[in-house]
Structure formats: structure tokens, C-alpha cells
Design a protein around this motif. Structure first.
Motif, mmCIF file in Angstrom:
data_model
loop_
_atom_site.group_PDB
_atom_site.id
_atom_site.type_symbol
_atom_site.label_atom_id
_atom_site.label_comp_id
_atom_site.label_asym_id
_atom_site.label_seq_id
_atom_site.Cartn_x
_atom_site.Cartn_y
_atom_site.Cartn_z
ATOM 1 N N VAL A 43 15.254 12.544 -31.221
ATOM 2 C CA VAL A 43 14.289 13.490 -31.784
ATOM 3 C C VAL A 43 13.468 12.779 -32.853
ATOM 4 C CG1 VAL A 43 15.600 15.586 -31.315
ATOM 5 C CG2 VAL A 43 16.000 14.371 -33.422
ATOM 6 N N ASN A 44 12.230 13.213 -32.997
ATOM 7 C CA ASN A 44 11.342 12.683 -34.017
ATOM 8 C C ASN A 44 11.002 13.830 -34.959
ATOM 9 O OD1 ASN A 44 9.413 11.459 -35.575
ATOM 10 N ND2 ASN A 44 7.878 11.320 -33.966
ATOM 11 N N ALA A 47 10.895 17.163 -33.369
ATOM 12 C CA ALA A 47 9.941 17.359 -32.276
ATOM 13 C C ALA A 47 10.190 16.332 -31.179
ATOM 14 C CB ALA A 47 8.515 17.230 -32.806
ATOM 15 N N ASP A 48 9.574 16.547 -30.039
ATOM 16 C CA ASP A 48 9.635 15.615 -28.918
ATOM 17 C C ASP A 48 11.059 15.200 -28.544
ATOM 18 O OD1 ASP A 48 6.825 15.617 -28.983
ATOM 19 O OD2 ASP A 48 6.813 13.986 -30.427
ATOM 20 N N GLN A 50 14.303 14.222 -26.373
ATOM 21 C CA GLN A 50 14.453 13.530 -25.096
ATOM 22 C C GLN A 50 15.914 13.113 -24.952
ATOM 23 O OE1 GLN A 50 12.700 9.496 -24.696
ATOM 24 N NE2 GLN A 50 11.585 10.416 -23.001
ATOM 25 N N GLU A 69 12.392 16.431 -18.411
ATOM 26 C CA GLU A 69 11.968 17.254 -19.549
ATOM 27 C C GLU A 69 12.319 18.723 -19.333
ATOM 28 O OE1 GLU A 69 7.803 18.147 -21.831
ATOM 29 O OE2 GLU A 69 8.074 16.243 -20.816
ATOM 30 N N VAL A 72 12.349 23.086 -25.359
ATOM 31 C CA VAL A 72 13.067 22.740 -26.587
ATOM 32 C C VAL A 72 14.331 23.587 -26.722
ATOM 33 C CG1 VAL A 72 12.930 22.704 -29.103
ATOM 34 C CG2 VAL A 72 10.972 21.963 -27.741
ATOM 35 N N ASP A 98 10.330 6.777 -32.895
ATOM 36 C CA ASP A 98 9.813 6.605 -31.536
ATOM 37 C C ASP A 98 10.972 6.553 -30.548
ATOM 38 O OD1 ASP A 98 8.664 5.712 -29.148
ATOM 39 O OD2 ASP A 98 7.222 4.430 -30.183
#
Length: 108
Positions: A43-44, A47-48, A50, A69, A72, A98
């Protein structure tokens, strides 16, 4: 004799790798100490998300693969559902800037 590193040592290495790259890592669920699989949620800043899991390949190797994907909300439950299906599975949450870059530096 199996040449794989015991899972608890690999988990510790992944945690140190995240911290060495300015991130954080937390074990969400512990699996088998020596032979468990590993599922990583990157996580970042929340967010985002994976998920990455090392999957067997046709050549006998194992590479980190992105889990398709999802929403959330489903990400929050996915790791715990997988752990319930496979109690040997370790689930680690890694907070990094990242996620794909972190996945690229993970040991195979």
C-alpha cells in the motif's frame, strides 16, 4: 533436502527490505514457520493496494505475481480469507512509496 529458506526468515528479510527502502512492514497473519507461503499487500499511504503472491512457474521456478485487481473493500478481507483457506500462509502488509518497484526487488 529442501533448499528453500524457512518462511519466518524470509518474512524477516522482506520486513527489513521494506524498512531499508523507507517503508514499513507488519505481519497480519502468521503461517507455518518453516514451509508457509507468503502473501504481501503493498500500500502507498493507504491507496493503490496490490497483493503479491509467489506462484509456481512451468520451469519449476517461483515468481512474485500480482493478484488481479479488486475493490479496496475486498482487499481488506482477501488476505484473511486466504489465510483461513491456507493456515500455513503468512500475510504481510508493506507500506512503500512504489509497490511495483518494491515487487521488482523482492527475492525469488
Amino acid at each position: 533436502m529442501d533448499s528453500r529458506l524457512p518462511t519466518h526468515l524470509e518474512v524477516a528479510a522482506i520486513r527489513r527490505l521494506a524498512e531499508a527502502h523507507g517503508g514499513t512492514a507488519m505481519v497480519i497473519a502468521k503461517g507455518d514457520r518453516d514451509a508457509g507461503s507468503i502473501l504481501i499487500l503493498t500500500v502507498n499511504r493507504g491507496a493503490d493496494p496490490q497483493y503479491l503472491e509467489r506462484m509456481p512457474q512451468l520451469d519449476g521456478g517461483r515468481t512474485w505475481t500480482v493478484i488481479p485487481e479488486q475493490t479496496v473493500e475486498k482487499y481488506n478481507d482477501y488476505g484473511l480469507e486466504r489465510h483461513a483457506q491456507d493456515p500455513d500462509l503468512w500475510v504481510i502488509e508493506v507500506g512503500v512509496a512504489d509497490g511495483p518497484q518494491f515487487a521488482a526487488i523482492l527475492p525469488h
